[in-house]
Every structure is written in C-alpha cells, then in structure tokens.
Design an enzyme around this catalytic site. Structure first.
Site, mmCIF file in Angstrom:
data_model
loop_
_atom_site.group_PDB
_atom_site.id
_atom_site.type_symbol
_atom_site.label_atom_id
_atom_site.label_comp_id
_atom_site.label_asym_id
_atom_site.label_seq_id
_atom_site.Cartn_x
_atom_site.Cartn_y
_atom_site.Cartn_z
ATOM 1 N N SER A 38 -44.929 48.651 83.402
ATOM 2 C CA SER A 38 -45.920 47.964 84.234
ATOM 3 C C SER A 38 -47.314 48.558 84.137
ATOM 4 O O SER A 38 -48.306 47.858 84.382
ATOM 5 C CB SER A 38 -45.465 47.974 85.695
ATOM 6 N N HIS A 272 -50.466 50.712 91.214
ATOM 7 C CA HIS A 272 -50.593 50.324 89.805
ATOM 8 C C HIS A 272 -52.058 50.113 89.431
ATOM 9 O O HIS A 272 -52.917 49.953 90.297
ATOM 10 C CB HIS A 272 -49.799 49.033 89.538
#
Length: 290
Positions: A38, A272
């Site tokens: 990711s 993230h």
C-alpha cells in the site's frame, strides 16, 4: 490559509522541478514494472484504479509519477494494498471480491526497470503497530506502553519479526532477476511516520515514549531492506526515510507526506502516504535513477 496555500504551492513546484530535472538525466526505459504494497499503491489517493479496486492503486502513486516523468514505452503497476512478499509469487485476495495476480507475473524478459516496495506487511508488522499502539496511549501517555507490550516476554517481538523479513525480500529480488535479467531493480524503503522530535497525539496517537520506538522500528525495517539489496548484489536500495525528514505525519503547513490516524477516502488511508508524499518519494526514486 493564504500562507498555507503558498507553502503547499511552493512545495509542489519544488517537487515538480526536481522530478523534471531528474527525469531529463535518466536513461530511456522500455518497460517499467512497479511492485509493492500500500505504500506503493496509494489507497484512497485520487484517482483510484479498479483493476482490481481492492488493491487501492492510485493513478497518482509514486510509480505513476515516475512513469509520467520517464515516459517508458510501457508501464505496468501491479502494486496492491495488503501485499507482502508471498504475494510476489502467489495471488492475493482483496476486498470487493477481487484478486490481484502474483505480482512477479507482470515481469517480462524485456522489462528493464523495476521498483519494489515491500516488507512492512510481512509478519503483520505495520498492521500490528497501528492496530495496537493507539489503544495503549491512554494507559501511559508519556511513557512507552506499546514498546513494553511487544517486549513483555523479554524479546521485542516486532524487531524479531523484522529480522526474518530480509531473506524473504532477497528471495523476491532473486526471482525478479531471473524473470527480467536485464532490468535495473530499485528496492524502495519506507518514509518516516513519526517526527524526530515532538509529538502530535491528535494526529499520531502513540504514547510520547513510543515515538522514538516507532522510529527505531522503521529504521530497523529499512536497514533490513538495505541489507537485502546488498546481499542481492544487483538491486539498489532507495532510502526514503532520510529524505522524508520534516515530512512525517506531524508536519504542518501541508508538508506532511504521511496521513495521520483519520482515514480520508478522498485523500489517503490512515497512516499512509498522501499525494504529496507520493510525489516526494517519486522525486527520490528519480534522483536515484540519474
């Protein structure tokens, strides 16, 4: 607000100039393949691809920015959220009833550029940290309850898990070379999440003492990746931890490369990279290619 917009605009312009200059000095590539998890795919960063949707693969992730700068003859991005090293050679089930094929299947004999960002999901390292540490802050806000939790047996189990990731990454690199023997291979590290100094519990809800430990965990993981590239002898390690100094989740004024605790389905997944972070990592990768 005007000052913030000017800072963001200035930062974006600097990234663009750096990226353009690096691309002008890089070699011409015919087939670029991007592999990874990711931190490569970019979940929730607009615009999301649907091949499959569950991979959280953004058209603004760092491979896409690199490809836009290099203009390779062909660009294949098979990175996928949740991937670990086993998904290099095995299919990965993803949300919304999708499947991402084994990532190394994208490689061809004529592939001449490969970027790989992998390792953080092996043994559940990143997921375990983000799922556990915020919930422990209340028990000792100024201490290091998460580090103590994972060291209760006398051994830091997170660090022990990281020690076992290296051989897996080396095996993945060896297979990349087998399938694409002429490719330049870049193993891309992870950018920093926590600041070197200071705290921002409203954004990164770890206990104060666990910030230093989180940094040490990331440093250990990146060191493992660097050692894997050295052991491989052909791949090149790209450090993004150092260049992301000052761009951690606590950074203000639009300079953060990493999102904090709040999931934003129109910007980035929790903990993230945001779009600016992907641009920043892309600039580091392009500089490595010059």
């Amino acid at each position: 607000m005007r000052t913030t917009r000017l800072l963001v605009a200035g930062f974006s312009a600097a990234i663009l100039l750096t990226t353009t200059a690096a691309a002008a000095s890089a070699a011409e590539y015919h087939h670029y393949v991007a592999l990874g998890d990711s931190y490569t795919s970019g979940p929730y960063i607009p615009v999301q691809r649907i091949d499959p949707l569950g991979c959280g693969r953004s058209t603004a992730n760092y491979p896409s920015v690199v490809a836009a700068a290099l203009h390779p003859g062909r660009f294949t991005d098979v990175s996928c959220a949740g991937a670990d090293t086993t998904n290099m050679t095995r299919p990965q089930k993803v949300p919304f009833d999708g499947t991402n094929a084994p990532q190394l299947d994208a490689l061809r004999v004529d592939t001449d550029l490969v970027t790989l960002g992998i390792g953080g999901n092996d043994y559940g390292v990143f997921g375990t940290l983000t799922a556990t540490c915020p919930g422990l802050r209340a028990s000792d806000p100024t201490g290091s309850p998460c580090e103590q939790h994972f060291s209760a047996s006398g051994t830091d189990t997170i660090m022990a898990a990281i020690d076992n990731i290296g051989p897996r990454v080396e095996a993945a690199l060896a297979t990349v070379h087998e399938r694409s023997p002429g490719a330049r291979v870049l193993l891309v590290g992870y950018p920093r999440i926590a600041p070197e100094q200071g705290y921002c519990p409203d954004v990164l809800p770890f206990a104060d003492g666990d910030y230093a430990w989180l940094n040490s965990v990331e440093e250990a993981l990146n060191r493992t990746l660097s050692d894997a590239a050295d052991a491989d002898g052909k791949a090149e390690y790209v450090d993004t931890f150092g260049p992301s100094r000052g761009h951690d989740a606590c950074a203000r004024g639009g300079s953060a490369w990493i999102n904090g605790k709040n999931q934003d389905v129109f910007a980035a997944a929790a903990y993230h990279p945001v779009k600016a972070g992907m641009a920043g990592v892309a600039a580091v990768v392009l500089k490595a290619l010059t």
